[in-house]
Scaffold this active site. Structure first.
Site, PDB file in Angstrom:
ATOM      1  N   LYS A  58       0.836  -1.200   0.000  1.00  0.00           N
ATOM      2  CA  LYS A  58       0.000   0.000   0.000  1.00  0.00           C
ATOM      3  C   LYS A  58       0.871   1.250   0.000  1.00  0.00           C
ATOM      4  CE  LYS A  58      -3.761  -0.541   2.489  1.00  0.00           C
ATOM      5  NZ  LYS A  58      -4.334  -0.810   3.823  1.00  0.00           N
ATOM      6  N   ARG A 129      -3.149   3.410   8.461  1.00  0.00           N
ATOM      7  CA  ARG A 129      -3.452   2.229   7.654  1.00  0.00           C
ATOM      8  C   ARG A 129      -2.328   1.212   7.700  1.00  0.00           C
ATOM      9  NH1 ARG A 129      -4.847   4.564   1.809  1.00  0.00           N
ATOM     10  NH2 ARG A 129      -6.039   2.625   1.733  1.00  0.00           N
ATOM     11  N   GLY A 138      -8.177  -6.980   4.356  1.00  0.00           N
ATOM     12  CA  GLY A 138      -9.055  -7.090   5.513  1.00  0.00           C
ATOM     13  C   GLY A 138      -8.469  -7.788   6.728  1.00  0.00           C
ATOM     14  N   MET A 140      -5.694  -6.903   8.613  1.00  0.00           N
ATOM     15  CA  MET A 140      -5.212  -6.048   9.687  1.00  0.00           C
ATOM     16  C   MET A 140      -6.094  -4.821   9.787  1.00  0.00           C
ATOM     17  SD  MET A 140      -1.204  -6.587   9.257  1.00  0.00           S
ATOM     18  CE  MET A 140      -1.397  -6.226   7.565  1.00  0.00           C
ATOM     19  N   ARG A 402      -3.619  -1.730  -6.290  1.00  0.00           N
ATOM     20  CA  ARG A 402      -2.785  -2.936  -6.181  1.00  0.00           C
ATOM     21  C   ARG A 402      -3.170  -3.880  -7.310  1.00  0.00           C
ATOM     22  NH1 ARG A 402      -5.806  -4.404  -0.803  1.00  0.00           N
ATOM     23  NH2 ARG A 402      -7.833  -4.888  -1.637  1.00  0.00           N
ATOM     24  N   HIS A 521      -6.049 -43.773  -1.102  1.00  0.00           N
ATOM     25  CA  HIS A 521      -6.399 -44.456  -2.348  1.00  0.00           C
ATOM     26  C   HIS A 521      -7.430 -43.657  -3.124  1.00  0.00           C
ATOM     27  CE1 HIS A 521      -8.746 -47.316  -4.793  1.00  0.00           C
ATOM     28  NE2 HIS A 521      -7.538 -47.767  -5.096  1.00  0.00           N
ATOM     29  N   ARG A 627       0.368 -48.314 -14.487  1.00  0.00           N
ATOM     30  CA  ARG A 627       0.287 -49.349 -13.450  1.00  0.00           C
ATOM     31  C   ARG A 627      -0.517 -50.508 -14.030  1.00  0.00           C
ATOM     32  NH1 ARG A 627      -1.842 -44.674 -11.636  1.00  0.00           N
ATOM     33  NH2 ARG A 627      -0.757 -43.465 -10.060  1.00  0.00           N
ATOM     34  N   ARG A 683       5.027 -50.309 -15.839  1.00  0.00           N
ATOM     35  CA  ARG A 683       5.550 -50.911 -14.615  1.00  0.00           C
ATOM     36  C   ARG A 683       5.027 -52.331 -14.464  1.00  0.00           C
ATOM     37  NH1 ARG A 683       3.929 -48.394  -8.934  1.00  0.00           N
ATOM     38  NH2 ARG A 683       1.929 -49.383  -9.423  1.00  0.00           N
ATOM     39  N   GLU A 810      12.341 -46.268  -5.082  1.00  0.00           N
ATOM     40  CA  GLU A 810      11.316 -45.983  -4.070  1.00  0.00           C
ATOM     41  C   GLU A 810      11.656 -46.614  -2.731  1.00  0.00           C
ATOM     42  OE1 GLU A 810       7.581 -47.530  -5.473  1.00  0.00           O
ATOM     43  OE2 GLU A 810       8.563 -49.158  -6.549  1.00  0.00           O
ATOM     44  N   SER A 829      13.096 -43.941 -12.162  1.00  0.00           N
ATOM     45  CA  SER A 829      11.883 -43.153 -11.968  1.00  0.00           C
ATOM     46  C   SER A 829      11.611 -43.128 -10.469  1.00  0.00           C
ATOM     47  CB  SER A 829      10.717 -43.788 -12.722  1.00  0.00           C
ATOM     48  OG  SER A 829       9.538 -43.067 -12.462  1.00  0.00           O
ATOM     49  N   GLY A 831       9.740 -43.084  -7.382  1.00  0.00           N
ATOM     50  CA  GLY A 831       8.373 -43.336  -6.909  1.00  0.00           C
ATOM     51  C   GLY A 831       8.256 -42.688  -5.538  1.00  0.00           C
ATOM     52  N   THR A 832       7.941 -41.410  -5.547  1.00  0.00           N
ATOM     53  CA  THR A 832       8.058 -40.663  -4.293  1.00  0.00           C
ATOM     54  C   THR A 832       6.938 -40.939  -3.302  1.00  0.00           C
ATOM     55  OG1 THR A 832       7.126 -38.789  -5.489  1.00  0.00           O
ATOM     56  CG2 THR A 832       9.494 -38.791  -5.135  1.00  0.00           C
ATOM     57  N   ASN A 833       5.888 -41.648  -3.723  1.00  0.00           N
ATOM     58  CA  ASN A 833       4.892 -42.037  -2.715  1.00  0.00           C
ATOM     59  C   ASN A 833       5.505 -43.052  -1.758  1.00  0.00           C
ATOM     60  OD1 ASN A 833       3.156 -40.416  -4.108  1.00  0.00           O
ATOM     61  ND2 ASN A 833       1.993 -42.078  -5.042  1.00  0.00           N
ATOM     62  N   ASP A 834       6.029 -44.148  -2.321  1.00  0.00           N
ATOM     63  CA  ASP A 834       6.670 -45.149  -1.469  1.00  0.00           C
ATOM     64  C   ASP A 834       7.963 -44.623  -0.855  1.00  0.00           C
ATOM     65  OD1 ASP A 834       5.348 -47.656  -1.044  1.00  0.00           O
ATOM     66  OD2 ASP A 834       5.368 -47.941  -3.225  1.00  0.00           O
ATOM     67  N   CYS A 896       7.587 -40.175 -10.665  1.00  0.00           N
ATOM     68  CA  CYS A 896       6.240 -40.595 -11.023  1.00  0.00           C
ATOM     69  C   CYS A 896       5.319 -40.663  -9.820  1.00  0.00           C
ATOM     70  CB  CYS A 896       6.258 -41.923 -11.760  1.00  0.00           C
ATOM     71  SG  CYS A 896       6.838 -43.290 -10.746  1.00  0.00           S
ATOM     72  N   TYR A 916      12.283 -35.445 -16.434  1.00  0.00           N
ATOM     73  CA  TYR A 916      10.841 -35.267 -16.580  1.00  0.00           C
ATOM     74  C   TYR A 916      10.124 -35.489 -15.252  1.00  0.00           C
ATOM     75  CZ  TYR A 916      10.383 -40.363 -16.477  1.00  0.00           C
ATOM     76  OH  TYR A 916      10.413 -41.669 -16.085  1.00  0.00           O
TER      77      TYR A 916
HETATM   78  P1  ADP Z   1      -7.626  -2.391   3.855  1.00  0.00           P
HETATM   79  O1  ADP Z   1      -6.204  -2.757   3.709  1.00  0.00           O
HETATM   80  O2  ADP Z   1      -8.390  -3.290   4.750  1.00  0.00           O
HETATM   81  O3  ADP Z   1      -8.285  -2.142   2.528  1.00  0.00           O
HETATM   82  P2  ADP Z   1      -7.353   0.460   4.070  1.00  0.00           P
HETATM   83  O4  ADP Z   1      -6.167   0.991   4.777  1.00  0.00           O
HETATM   84  O5  ADP Z   1      -7.273   0.449   2.612  1.00  0.00           O
HETATM   85  O6  ADP Z   1      -7.658  -0.988   4.639  1.00  0.00           O
HETATM   86  O7  ADP Z   1      -8.559   1.336   4.559  1.00  0.00           O
HETATM   87  C1  ADP Z   1      -9.871   0.922   4.784  1.00  0.00           C
HETATM   88  C2  ADP Z   1     -10.846   1.861   4.096  1.00  0.00           C
HETATM   89  O8  ADP Z   1     -10.659   3.211   4.502  1.00  0.00           O
HETATM   90  C3  ADP Z   1     -10.710   1.859   2.592  1.00  0.00           C
HETATM   91  O9  ADP Z   1     -11.973   1.889   2.022  1.00  0.00           O
HETATM   92  C4  ADP Z   1      -9.962   3.120   2.314  1.00  0.00           C
HETATM   93  O10 ADP Z   1     -10.242   3.606   1.039  1.00  0.00           O
HETATM   94  C5  ADP Z   1     -10.458   4.052   3.391  1.00  0.00           C
HETATM   95  N1  ADP Z   1      -9.455   5.062   3.717  1.00  0.00           N
HETATM   96  C6  ADP Z   1      -8.210   4.849   4.139  1.00  0.00           C
HETATM   97  N2  ADP Z   1      -7.531   6.007   4.294  1.00  0.00           N
HETATM   98  C7  ADP Z   1      -8.387   7.002   3.965  1.00  0.00           C
HETATM   99  C8  ADP Z   1      -8.262   8.413   3.890  1.00  0.00           C
HETATM  100  N3  ADP Z   1      -7.128   9.029   4.181  1.00  0.00           N
HETATM  101  N4  ADP Z   1      -9.343   9.110   3.495  1.00  0.00           N
HETATM  102  C9  ADP Z   1     -10.482   8.476   3.194  1.00  0.00           C
HETATM  103  N5  ADP Z   1     -10.664   7.161   3.237  1.00  0.00           N
HETATM  104  C10 ADP Z   1      -9.616   6.406   3.607  1.00  0.00           C
HETATM  105 MG    MG Z   2      -7.773  -0.986   1.172  1.00  0.00          MG
HETATM  106 MG    MG Z   3       5.448 -47.782  -5.271  1.00  0.00          MG
END
Ligand code: ADP
Ligand code: MG
Ligand code: MG
Length: 939
Positions: A58, A129, A138, A140, A402, A521, A627, A683, A810, A829, A831-834, A896, A916
């Protein structure tokens, strides 16, 4: 510091260098005086998009967006290294180290915004953030509107002339800060989040339904009540000083790196704990300022299908995650998207336009700018973008971009589209596609909405991907009967499957078992067939007698419909609609590129002409394992097999073997034809003979009648064949060495079939493989029989044929004495299971009892039957290749076992110098892509 202590032996050179470098960084960061804060704003930035390791995804992209002239609220990013310092040295020390840089960076925001942090007139509000190197959506915490207090709220109200907005922002801040930083929790398991309870109470008091119906006075009351709740639970006043708030929030974001869901997400996605998270502090922009404000998220292309269509959702007068929170119905960004949405929702065009208009319609100028920016970002980053934006009083601000997450289908389409558009080159297109995700493309899939509405009755292991739906049967023969008589494919539900169930599995549409892991199996066979399978659903109580399943309060009877999701392990009640996989142009083109860039060849494990044809269609360059015993179960031949096994002496065995010869020859002819001159490794018979005889009195009596011998004789013979530990018993080349006539018959069938096919003008490339060799003399004996038999056939036909004789590696002893074995073997060859079973001493059919606990405790990082154990089994492979090629320079080496289709194991095979890998037909495309990745990584 998990990971740093890894021995160099475990890793490839590249990985090793990486760890060394990383370790060095860790050392340096504690000792030297490093820059901890990077500012951005007004088209300038101290960092840039390449600095993901330091600034998190970010933070790096916020910097980069500034550098390319995109409007982003100003701010600064605290590096991921500080997160490590936080855990190493504690909160106080870190705050002390950071303070001067953070204060200076805050001044920079103040200068650019004309506001002041903690000011009474022009208070600057910021967001705090989190942002790791790899995106962890989502996982952290983020805090918005920080800097709010009783004075700031009045100032904001006055300055904007919008008191409701001011108090809404304050209310949100106290709530988020209370949850994230102050750890406000529900009073008991039955209760909600304490703040949500207070909001509900307020709404009830007012008699309104929606948050948006709350008045300024309500919001004031809520802020007051929230703070009182904080005081009650924590015993402390809610912090009013913005700087106290800021340090609390920064440290809470560092703290959230180690929250449970973040840890779990890292574990599932293999993200190392030592990476740490960065913290970005950024001036707030407000989407909740009224009807000329909005907030939204968008994708530059469709993340589900890959279609090149800008799409996303927005909400007027909203903030932060309101869009994804599902409280209000978000609206579509483009007219096109909006129309599609309305159609799916059965909303008329008139209603759509009045109630749910697109951003394109509501704010055409802002939309135009947004569209240009998304296009610019995609061209710039050369990948599909996932973006967050906010519109404050008609002005557009970008808050995040991203590379977007996507489905397997979208992954392939986007990569190939971008290649055609000239945005990326071939190598990039190949590397963009994650091998394991191809799986989603190869099997029929559940219809997405149908799946959402389905009831999950139990979850097992996703043993073989795909979607299957059908009536439940409990016995293999019932699955056969159902197909034959009703032309309906059933779901075969077993406690566990055995080779006797093979035909029934083939006729079933999917397989569900209560026991067994990913290499049980059922799982292995199902994957080989490309058949959907969920294994090890331990909660199933299967009653064979009553023909019922009891699970989690449901009772399912024979004939009731269920549906299996082999990609998630979920089992649904009833019939869930499916749709066929689409393997159109893009997929094929990607596969061609994979071939172009890989060094390893990919073969398939295939036992029947049908499997071979499938493998060939997926681009297999040969069969690495056929087999032969799997052919023994087809049709009537099991009778001849049993006759052979139960015979009293060699003469009796030879009579029965003579019956098998033409059947085996026919199978081999089919295989050789299907593979069109590509190498085929056959085999010789491998499993203990006990697997082929009936174990219950009823069938034994039938067999006795069939064979015209007394039942007692059959029962006694079956008893005699039983072994305490059949996996280590009378099997593999031990069979051929004790009953040479079996090897003779099989060799004759192979050679005759090859000569027959060759006569028709199709080239044949035969490799005869001896299983379970541990001692070079075992192989020598078998090779003599093979060579003598072949010579006999040549003499009879007055013709010759090239063939190779090799062995499976194997048994650990074979790996260690590979230099001796290579004197006889023309190929190896693995035979990594056995080999895994015997090297680790884990019975793969019993592993489900302890594997989950070993994984949980971290004793094992992965299921070694799924992901090759590089440190143990891998070292044996390397040693065997090295020793084998010491004896025979051009020794062909392959693998194999099931690992041959698993991407990280394929990578290992590339670096171990194998020629292979061979895997189930449905894993061939995955292995091909993984092989290309390995080669491109090396280059
Ligand atoms: P996550 O990684 O869970 O997406 P974000 O850090 O992106 O968390 O933020 C959560 C929400 O808050 C997002 O919708 C983001 O666009 C919004 N947000 C973050 N910083 C600001 C900001 N400076 N102004 C307005 N909205 C923000
Ligand atoms: Mg975000
Ligand atoms: Mg075998």
């Amino acid at each position: 510091m998990e990971g740093l202590a890894r021995s160099p032996a475990e890793t490839t050179l590249k990985q090793h260098i990486y760890w060394e470098k990383h370790y060095y960084n860790q050392q340096r960061q504690v000792m030297a005086d490093v820059k901890r804060v990077y500012t951005f704003g007004n088209k300038e930035a101290e960092g840039n998009g390449k600095m993901r390791e330091l600034l998190g995804g970010k933070g790096a992209n916020l910097a980069e967006m500034n550098l390319i002239g995109i409007p982003v609220p100003p701010g600064f990013t605290i590096t991921t290294e500080v997160c490590s310092e936080y855990y190493a040295q504690g909160r106080e020390k870190v705050v002390g180290l950071l303070r001067p840089e953070v204060e200076k960076a805050m001044k920079n925001i103040e200068k650019l915004t004309g506001m002041k942090f903690g000011d009474k007139e022009m208070p600057l509000l910021v967001s705090v953030r989190s942002g790791a190197r790899a995106s962890m959506p989502g996982m952290m915490d983020t805090i918005l509107n920080l800097g709010m207090n009783d004075q700031a709220v009045e100032a904001v109200a006055k300055r904007t002339g919008n008191p409701r907005f001011a108090w809404d922002s304050y209310r949100r801040f106290v709530q988020m800060y209370g949850d994230v930083v102050l750890g406000m929790k529900p009073a008991s398991k039955e209760e909600h989040d304490p703040f949500e309870e207070l909001i509900d109470a307020q709404k009830e008091k007012r008699g309104v339904k929606n948050d948006t119906d709350l008045t300024t006075d309500d919001l004031k009351e809520l802020v007051h009540n929230f703070k009182a709740a904080v005081k009650k639970q924590t015993g402390e006043d809610f912090p009013a000083n913005p700087w106290d708030q800021l340090w609390g929030a920064i440290c809470a974001v560092f703290g959230s790196w180690m929250n449970e869901r973040a840890i779990l997400y890292r574990k599932l996605n293999n993200i190392p704990a030592e990476w740490g998270t960065a913290v970005s502090v950024q001036a707030m922009v407000f989407g909740n300022m009224g009807d000329n404000s909005a907030t939204g998220v968008a994708f530059s292309r469709d993340a589900a299908t890959g279609e090149n269509l800008f799409n996303g959702e927005y909400l007027i007068n909203a903030q932060g995650e309101d869009v994804v929170a599902g409280i209000r119905t978000p609206q579509q960004i483009t007219i096109e998207g909006s129309r599609r949405w309305a159609k799916a929702q059965n909303v008329s065009e008139a209603e759509r336009r009045s109630k749910y208009p697109s951003l394109e319609e509501v704010m055409p100028a802002v939309y135009k700018e947004l569209n240009e920016i998304q296009h610019h970002l995609e061209q710039y980053f050369k990948d599909m973008q996932d973006i967050e934006f906010t519109i404050q009083d008609g002005k557009l601000w970008m808050l995040q971009c991203r590379n977007g997450k996507r489905t397997g289908a979208a992954m392939v389409k986007i990569a190939m589209d971008m290649l055609r558009e000239g945005l990326i080159d071939e190598k990039t297109a190949v590397l963009r596609c994650e091998p394991a995700k191809l799986d989603e493309l190869l099997h029929p899939v559940f219809d997405k909405t149908a799946m959402k509405n389905a009831k999950v009755i139990v979850k097992g292991l996703p043993a073989s991907p795909g979607a299957a739906t059908g009536p439940v049967v409990f016995f293999a023969e019932d699955a056969e009967k159902m197909l034959k008589e009703k032309n309906q494919r059933a779901i075969l539900v077993r406690i566990e499957t055995s080779p006797e169930d093979l035909k029934g599995m083939l006729d079933a549409v999917g397989i569900l078992t209560a026991r067994g892991g990913m290499t049980s199996h059922a799982a292995v066979v199902a994957r080989g067939m490309g058949k959907c399978c969920v294994s090890g659903a331990g909660e199933l109580q299967i009653d064979y007698k009553a023909r019922t399943i009891r699970v989690n309060g449901y009772e399912i009877k024979e004939g009731d419909w269920i549906s299996l999701n082999g990609s998630t392990g979920e089992v649904y009640l009833g019939q869930v609609a499916t749709q066929a996989a689409d393997l159109s142009g893009d997929f094929g083109q990607l596969m061609e590129l994979a071939r172009k860039y890989s060094v390893l060849k990919v073969r398939a494990n295939a036992d029947t002409p049908k499997d071979a044809a499938q493998a060939f269609a997926f681009g297999a360059e040969g069969i690495g394992l056929c087999r032969t015993e799997h052919m023994f179960f087809e049709g009537d031949r099991i009778k001849a097999v049993r006759e052979m096994i139960l015979a009293d002496d060699e003469a009796g065995r030879r009579v029965a073997l003579a019956k098998l010869l033409p059947m085996q020859r026919g199978d081999f002819e089919g295989l050789f034809k299907a593979m069109q001159g590509h190498p085929v490794t056959v085999r010789l018979l491998d499993p203990p003979l006990h697997e082929f005889v009936p174990h219950f009195e009823k069938e034994q009596r039938e067999l006795a009648k069939d064979m015209n011998v007394p039942y007692e004789k059959i029962a006694a013979k079956v008893e005699l064949l039983a072994e305490v530990n059949p996996m280590l018993g009378h099997r593999g080349c031990r069979l051929g060495n004790t009953y040479p006539e079996i090897t003779e018959m099989q060799t004759r069938a192979i050679i005759e079939a090859a000569m027959n096919v060759k006569k028709t003008g199709i080239p044949v490339h035969v490799e005869i493989m001896v299983p379970l060799v541990g001692n070079h003399k075992e192989l020598r004996y078998q090779k003599n029989i093979i060579d003598q038999t072949a010579e006999k056939v040549f003499a009879e036909r007055n013709d010759r044929l090239e063939y190779m004789v090799g062995t499976m590696i194997e048994v650990p002893r074979a790996a260690v004495t590979a230099h001796q074995i290579a004197e006889v073997a023309e190929f190896f060859s693995f035979g990594t299971n056995d080999l895994t079973q015997m090297t680790l001493g884990f019975s793969r059919d019993d592993i489900a009892k302890f594997l989950p606990i070993y994984l949980e405790k971290g004793i094992l990082k992965n299921d070694p039957f799924q992901i090759l154990d590089r440190n143990g089994v891998g070292q044996l492979i390397r040693e065997a290749v090295f020793k084998g090629r010491g004896t025979r320079e051009n020794l062909k080496c392959g693998i194999c076992g099931e690992h041959g289709g698993e991407p990280s194991s394929v990578e290992f095979c590339h670096f171990a110098g194998l020629n292979y890998v061979s895997c189930s037909p449905f894993r061939v495309p995955i292995a091909r892509l993984a092989a290309a990745h390995a080669a491109l990584k090396e280059a």
